[in-house]
Design an enzyme around this catalytic site. Structure first.
Site, short mmCIF file in Angstrom:
data_model
loop_
_atom_site.label_atom_id
_atom_site.label_comp_id
_atom_site.label_asym_id
_atom_site.label_seq_id
_atom_site.Cartn_x
_atom_site.Cartn_y
_atom_site.Cartn_z
N SER A 268 -32.01 -15.83 -47.15
CA SER A 268 -32.74 -15.14 -46.09
C SER A 268 -32.92 -13.65 -46.28
O SER A 268 -33.67 -13.01 -45.55
CB SER A 268 -32.06 -15.37 -44.73
OG SER A 268 -32.20 -16.71 -44.33
N LYS B 54 -31.36 -6.18 -38.26
CA LYS B 54 -31.87 -7.54 -38.09
C LYS B 54 -31.46 -8.09 -36.73
O LYS B 54 -30.31 -7.94 -36.30
CB LYS B 54 -31.32 -8.43 -39.21
CG LYS B 54 -31.85 -9.87 -39.18
CD LYS B 54 -31.34 -10.65 -40.39
CE LYS B 54 -31.77 -12.11 -40.33
NZ LYS B 54 -31.36 -12.88 -41.52
N SER C 143 -34.90 -15.54 -43.05
CA SER C 143 -35.05 -15.08 -41.68
C SER C 143 -35.09 -13.56 -41.54
O SER C 143 -35.29 -13.05 -40.44
CB SER C 143 -33.89 -15.65 -40.85
OG SER C 143 -32.64 -15.23 -41.35
#
Length: 476
Positions: A179, A79, A155
């Site tokens: 997220s 990520k 996210s």
């Protein structure tokens, strides 16, 4: 014969060890799928084929010498909120589009030590601030492969989109208020938020209340456990750090040790938000399956709602966190490149005092306490992950930047409470509706009993709670 991407990560590792496929072949396979499909998905901010192929070659040499490591030779994405040495890390922001860190974060270092081949950085919302992902770094939204007109949430959107489309076997993610779990739900995947302290993050974006924790996004519970076992080695200096008694890959092979007491609710917990019928269906069908498996399932009222004081406290928390991250990472001359909502949060954060932040954290502590108190007699809570299907592009911004926070909470309110309680939570697929849109459910376990929660998730998986319904690009 199955294509490599159709196999689970566990099966791909077995093929690597047996010599049925090389790490280079597997890495080239995924790089080819990324090149073919990512233009329409926005799953990757950075792809690093040269670095990946070099790491794959080293993995092949190690395998040939008889070496072993938990992820040796397996392609993986990181990520883009988490620095990895040699890989561009933008934190989802055009203001940091050229940043190349010199060192790995603690967890990324563990993944590399385990032999993972890093193919790139998966797309994230700017500084992880939103449950939708549309970054100026790539100039495009990150969408669910099940419907490219809808967000893959955020996210950890890129991680979920990549795994669902077969661009990665599994992916690293992070969860500050849902997220990991909401992107998993929008992409028909498994997403795990571990108990607080099971993993240590050294990234400067760590939330001010210690609520953000990394974890896996995967197609199966076993694959998620595989990645979690590698990451579950907290830094010795982490005051919240703890180590499990057993590894999670073994836990998912076992049934729960006894029938579990399960609290269930479908209320999204936000204002007067209507319960979405498909969300209710997802929770109810899962509750029925748990009863069939012998567990004691009881419907309860949601312990606390995301009312005005809680919403205000959450906005204060995120404004302070994003403001601190921007102050730490972005030079003043580049802050005009920030997205409008990030600038809005920074302005809000600039106006906050220490007393404001203390008061907000007190509200959120009481919010968390209501859940911990109500669930003290239960082993697991079963709830929605989101209040509806993946959201159409532009939905959250329709009311302007001042309305984004409430628009996000109206959809994602079922998840943040578990970040503040510190409990482990897992998002699991439920079903796909008549329009092909996926829905998921959330299981929340007892603090530091992640193994029992994953064992229950695996039991639901083997009971065929969900089936492998893939997006259209899967077979292309």
């Amino acid at each position: 014969m199955s294509e490599p991407y159709e196999l689970s990560a566990v099966a791909q590792l077995a093929a690597l060890r047996a010599g049925d496929v090389s790490s280079r072949e597997l890495t080239e396979h995924y790089l080819g799928r990324i090149e073919k499909f990512d233009g329409g998905l926005g799953a990757f901010t950075t792809v690093a084929p040269d670095l990946a192929l070099d790491e794959a070659a080293r993995a092949d040499h190690r395998i040939a010498r008889g070496e072993s490591a938990p992820l040796l030779g397996l392609p993986l994405g990181i990520k883009d909120l988490y620095p990895a040495a040699g890989l561009r890390t933008t934190f989802g922001s055009a203001a940091l589009a050229e940043f190349r860190p010199q060192a790995d974060t603690w967890t990324v270092g563990l993944l590399r030590q385990a032999g993972a081949v890093l193919v790139g950085k998966t797309t994230t919302a700017e500084f992880g601030a939103t449950c939708f992902t549309d970054t100026a770094v790539t100039g495009r939204p990150t969408v669910t492969p099940y419907d490219p007109t809808r967000y893959a949430s955020g996210s950890s959107a890129g991680a979920a989109a990549a795994v669902a489309a077969g661009l990665l076997p599994l992916a690293h993610a992070g969860d500050g208020a849902g997220s990991t779990r909401t992107p998993a739900a929008t992409c028909h995947l498994v997403g795990v938020k571990p108990s607080r302290g099971l993993l240590s993050s050294s990234v400067p974006l760590t939330s001010l209340a210690g609520t953000t924790i990394e974890g896996p996004i995967a197609r199966t519970v076993g694959d998620a456990a595989l990645l979690l076992d590698v990451m579950a080695r907290p830094w010795n200096g982490d005051p919240d750090g703890w180590r499990p008694d057993d590894n999670f890959a073994d836990a998912v092979e076992r049934l729960p040790a006894r029938p579990l007491r399960v609290a269930v609710w479908t209320d999204p917990g936000f204002g007067g938000a209507r319960q979405h019928p498909e969300v209710v269906r997802a929770v109810e069908r899962t509750a029925t399956r748990l009863q069939e498996l012998g567990h004691d399932v009881r419907e309860v009222r949601i312990p606390a709602r995301c009312d005005d004081p809680v919403r205000s406290a959450l906005r204060t928390h995120f404004a302070a966190s994003v403001h601190a991250a921007v102050r730490s990472l972005v030079p003043p001359g580049r802050r005009e490149q920030l997205l409008p909502y990030t600038r809005y949060l920074c302005a809000e954060g600039e106006a906050l005092s220490g007393a404001d932040l203390f008061a907000a954290n007190r509200v959120l502590a009481h919010y968390a306490s209501a859940f911990l108190t109500a669930l003290a007699g239960f082993d697991v809570a079963l709830t929605p992950v989101t209040n509806g299907p993946p959201v159409p592009l532009g939905h959250f911004e329709a009311g302007g930047v001042a309305g984004i926070a409430d628009a996000m909470l109206a959809w994602s309110a079922p998840t943040p409470w578990a970040n503040w309680t510190g409990q482990p939570a897992v998002a699991l697929p439920s079903h796909v509706d008549g329009d092909g849109l996926p829905y998921g459910v959330q299981l929340v376990g007892r603090r530091r009993d992640d193994a029992s929660l994953l064992a229950l998730a695996a039991q639901l998986e083997t009971s065929a709670l969900w089936t492998d319904v893939h997006p259209s690009c899967w077979d292309e």
